[in-house]
Design a protein around this motif. Sequence first.
Motif, PDB file in Angstrom:
ATOM      1  N   TYR A  97       0.851  -1.182   0.000  1.00 49.14           N
ATOM      2  CA  TYR A  97       0.000   0.000   0.000  1.00 49.14           C
ATOM      3  C   TYR A  97       0.885   1.230   0.000  1.00 49.14           C
ATOM      4  N   ARG A  98       0.736   2.049  -1.033  1.00 51.86           N
ATOM      5  CA  ARG A  98       1.552   3.252  -1.197  1.00 51.86           C
ATOM      6  C   ARG A  98       3.046   2.931  -1.128  1.00 51.86           C
ATOM      7  N   GLY A  99       3.409   1.827  -1.773  1.00 50.62           N
ATOM      8  CA  GLY A  99       4.808   1.454  -1.890  1.00 50.62           C
ATOM      9  C   GLY A  99       5.400   0.737  -0.695  1.00 50.62           C
ATOM     10  N   LYS A 100       4.599   0.487   0.336  1.00 47.93           N
ATOM     11  CA  LYS A 100       5.110  -0.181   1.535  1.00 47.93           C
ATOM     12  C   LYS A 100       4.299  -1.433   1.833  1.00 47.93           C
ATOM     13  N   LYS A 101       4.997  -2.445   2.311  1.00 47.16           N
ATOM     14  CA  LYS A 101       4.320  -3.680   2.682  1.00 47.16           C
ATOM     15  C   LYS A 101       3.506  -3.477   3.949  1.00 47.16           C
ATOM     16  N   GLN A 102       2.343  -4.106   3.998  1.00 49.63           N
ATOM     17  CA  GLN A 102       1.538  -4.151   5.208  1.00 49.63           C
ATOM     18  C   GLN A 102       0.823  -5.493   5.260  1.00 49.63           C
ATOM     19  N   LEU A 103       0.357  -5.838   6.445  1.00 50.71           N
ATOM     20  CA  LEU A 103      -0.356  -7.091   6.637  1.00 50.71           C
ATOM     21  C   LEU A 103      -1.849  -6.833   6.781  1.00 50.71           C
ATOM     22  N   VAL A 104      -2.618  -7.689   6.169  1.00 50.88           N
ATOM     23  CA  VAL A 104      -4.067  -7.706   6.399  1.00 50.88           C
ATOM     24  C   VAL A 104      -4.371  -9.008   7.145  1.00 50.88           C
ATOM     25  N   ILE A 105      -4.814  -8.856   8.371  1.00 48.76           N
ATOM     26  CA  ILE A 105      -4.971 -10.011   9.263  1.00 48.76           C
ATOM     27  C   ILE A 105      -6.353 -10.632   9.077  1.00 48.76           C
ATOM     28  N   GLN A 106      -6.350 -11.951   8.823  1.00 49.69           N
ATOM     29  CA  GLN A 106      -7.620 -12.680   8.730  1.00 49.69           C
ATOM     30  C   GLN A 106      -8.019 -13.297  10.079  1.00 49.69           C
ATOM     31  N   ARG A 107      -7.017 -13.834  10.780  1.00 49.23           N
ATOM     32  CA  ARG A 107      -7.280 -14.454  12.085  1.00 49.23           C
ATOM     33  C   ARG A 107      -6.179 -14.071  13.053  1.00 49.23           C
ATOM     34  N   VAL A 108      -6.533 -13.988  14.327  1.00 50.54           N
ATOM     35  CA  VAL A 108      -5.554 -13.605  15.331  1.00 50.54           C
ATOM     36  C   VAL A 108      -5.979 -14.156  16.685  1.00 50.54           C
ATOM     37  N   ARG A 109      -4.995 -14.495  17.489  1.00 54.61           N
ATOM     38  CA  ARG A 109      -5.261 -14.890  18.874  1.00 54.61           C
ATOM     39  C   ARG A 109      -4.055 -14.515  19.730  1.00 54.61           C
ATOM     40  N   LEU A 110      -4.287 -14.397  21.029  1.00 53.64           N
ATOM     41  CA  LEU A 110      -3.187 -14.153  21.945  1.00 53.64           C
ATOM     42  C   LEU A 110      -2.352 -15.420  22.096  1.00 53.64           C
ATOM     43  N   ALA A 111      -1.055 -15.243  22.231  1.00 51.31           N
ATOM     44  CA  ALA A 111      -0.177 -16.382  22.498  1.00 51.31           C
ATOM     45  C   ALA A 111      -0.414 -16.868  23.921  1.00 51.31           C
ATOM     46  N   SER A 112      -0.190 -18.147  24.124  1.00 47.19           N
ATOM     47  CA  SER A 112      -0.336 -18.753  25.450  1.00 47.19           C
ATOM     48  C   SER A 112       1.010 -19.320  25.886  1.00 47.19           C
ATOM     49  N   PRO A 113       1.181 -19.591  27.169  1.00 48.36           N
ATOM     50  CA  PRO A 113       2.441 -20.195  27.631  1.00 48.36           C
ATOM     51  C   PRO A 113       2.785 -21.491  26.904  1.00 48.36           C
ATOM     52  N   ALA A 114       1.754 -22.226  26.492  1.00 53.53           N
ATOM     53  CA  ALA A 114       1.984 -23.493  25.799  1.00 53.53           C
ATOM     54  C   ALA A 114       2.673 -23.291  24.446  1.00 53.53           C
ATOM     55  N   ASP A 115       2.565 -22.079  23.878  1.00 57.76           N
ATOM     56  CA  ASP A 115       3.204 -21.803  22.590  1.00 57.76           C
ATOM     57  C   ASP A 115       4.729 -21.707  22.711  1.00 57.76           C
ATOM     58  N   GLU A 116       5.213 -21.434  23.927  1.00 60.44           N
ATOM     59  CA  GLU A 116       6.655 -21.349  24.202  1.00 60.44           C
ATOM     60  C   GLU A 116       7.379 -20.430  23.202  1.00 60.44           C
ATOM     61  N   VAL A 117       6.838 -19.233  23.053  1.00 57.05           N
ATOM     62  CA  VAL A 117       7.436 -18.266  22.134  1.00 57.05           C
ATOM     63  C   VAL A 117       8.691 -17.671  22.778  1.00 57.05           C
ATOM     64  N   LEU A 118       9.798 -17.694  22.060  1.00 58.37           N
ATOM     65  CA  LEU A 118      11.050 -17.132  22.560  1.00 58.37           C
ATOM     66  C   LEU A 118      11.049 -15.627  22.365  1.00 58.37           C
ATOM     67  N   MET A 119      11.337 -14.883  23.438  1.00 58.51           N
ATOM     68  CA  MET A 119      11.341 -13.432  23.341  1.00 58.51           C
ATOM     69  C   MET A 119      12.343 -12.949  22.307  1.00 58.51           C
ATOM     70  N   GLU A 120      13.470 -13.658  22.164  1.00 58.69           N
ATOM     71  CA  GLU A 120      14.488 -13.257  21.196  1.00 58.69           C
ATOM     72  C   GLU A 120      13.992 -13.322  19.759  1.00 58.69           C
ATOM     73  N   SER A 121      12.883 -14.031  19.528  1.00 61.34           N
ATOM     74  CA  SER A 121      12.322 -14.084  18.182  1.00 61.34           C
ATOM     75  C   SER A 121      11.369 -12.926  17.908  1.00 61.34           C
ATOM     76  N   LEU A 122      11.008 -12.177  18.949  1.00 61.08           N
ATOM     77  CA  LEU A 122       9.982 -11.144  18.823  1.00 61.08           C
ATOM     78  C   LEU A 122      10.536  -9.741  18.705  1.00 61.08           C
ATOM     79  N   VAL A 123      11.796  -9.562  19.046  1.00 63.79           N
ATOM     80  CA  VAL A 123      12.380  -8.215  19.003  1.00 63.79           C
ATOM     81  C   VAL A 123      13.731  -8.288  18.310  1.00 63.79           C
ATOM     82  N   PRO A 124      14.147  -7.203  17.651  1.00 64.34           N
ATOM     83  CA  PRO A 124      15.504  -7.175  17.097  1.00 64.34           C
ATOM     84  C   PRO A 124      16.530  -7.379  18.199  1.00 64.34           C
ATOM     85  N   VAL A 125      17.572  -8.118  17.910  1.00 67.36           N
ATOM     86  CA  VAL A 125      18.562  -8.516  18.912  1.00 67.36           C
ATOM     87  C   VAL A 125      19.957  -8.177  18.413  1.00 67.36           C
TER      88      VAL A 125
END
Length: 314
Positions: free
Chosen positions: A75-103
């Motif tokens: 859109y206007r030369g820049k990438k953007q996301l159009v979200i179809q589905r979304v949910r909050l992450a849960s502890p069971a997902d075991e998401v690593l914080m280092e994967s969520l922020v630039p390091v």
Amino acid sequence: MRYLLDYQEGERVVTFCLVKSKEVGVASNQSEYLNLELGDRSGTIAAKLWDVTPELKEAIQVKSVIKIDATVQVYRGKKQLVIQRVRLASPADEVLMESLVPVSPIPADELWEKLQQAVCGINSETLRVIVTEALADEEIGGRLRCYPAGVRMHHNYYHGLLEHIVSLLAAAERLLPLYPQVDRDVLYATCILHDIGKLYELSDPIAPDYTTPGQLIGHLVMGAEIVSGICRKRGIPLGDPEVLHLKHCILSHHGDVENGWGSAVSGKTPTAVLFHYLDQIDSKMNALGQALAEMGDEEWAYAGALRRKVWRGY
């Protein structure tokens, strides 16, 4: 593993990411939608969630970790996301914080080891006690292992402040032989403690913003206050010449007062003046490195830290 900025127009994205900002909008049909800024270790991207329910509007907050199913649009030369589905992450997902922020590309343990070696190299007992006491503090040490050096300008990623400190120490070591009038121990202590106030000026290492004390006082004064607090705790006189010199270097490291960059006082010693320029070099080169890395195939890009466009035509 692919990250947000790896995806191209038309591709489907199913991944975990961090909500960096959130704004509620109203569409022409009067339904509400969310304008989001989502991020992971590759950077940030704008996203839209149309026809948002009241439950989702309440659930999705800044700093929420979410799982999205989305499509990349341009859109206007820049990438953007159009979200179809979304949910909050849960502890069971075991998401690593280092994967969520630039390091930082350098592991925190490696940087911490280099920092400790530098502390051992400080000959002044007074300054070594102050620095050791600061780093031994559980809160300061814990935050230093993860906090960025800033929100946007430079080293603005996970344990970026630690990387900045170690880089300054390396530069100081190389330049000291050229300038015998500089106090080596005060310079090393300043490299380590000059931005210690940022650990309280910034809210957190994940989606940092400026705290109320940070906005009202600023990290230079907060850093000098931390040094004074350690001196009182350890019985070191506040009038000790090395303490005064260290605090002066911290309070003046943004350069001359008339520049308006936040120094409480202009540098009045060779050590203070040299450190200001060391800090400028490291921060500006880091910001330039980030700008060049994000340019892709473009010849020119705007670098916010320099407030100008930069060229990669060499």
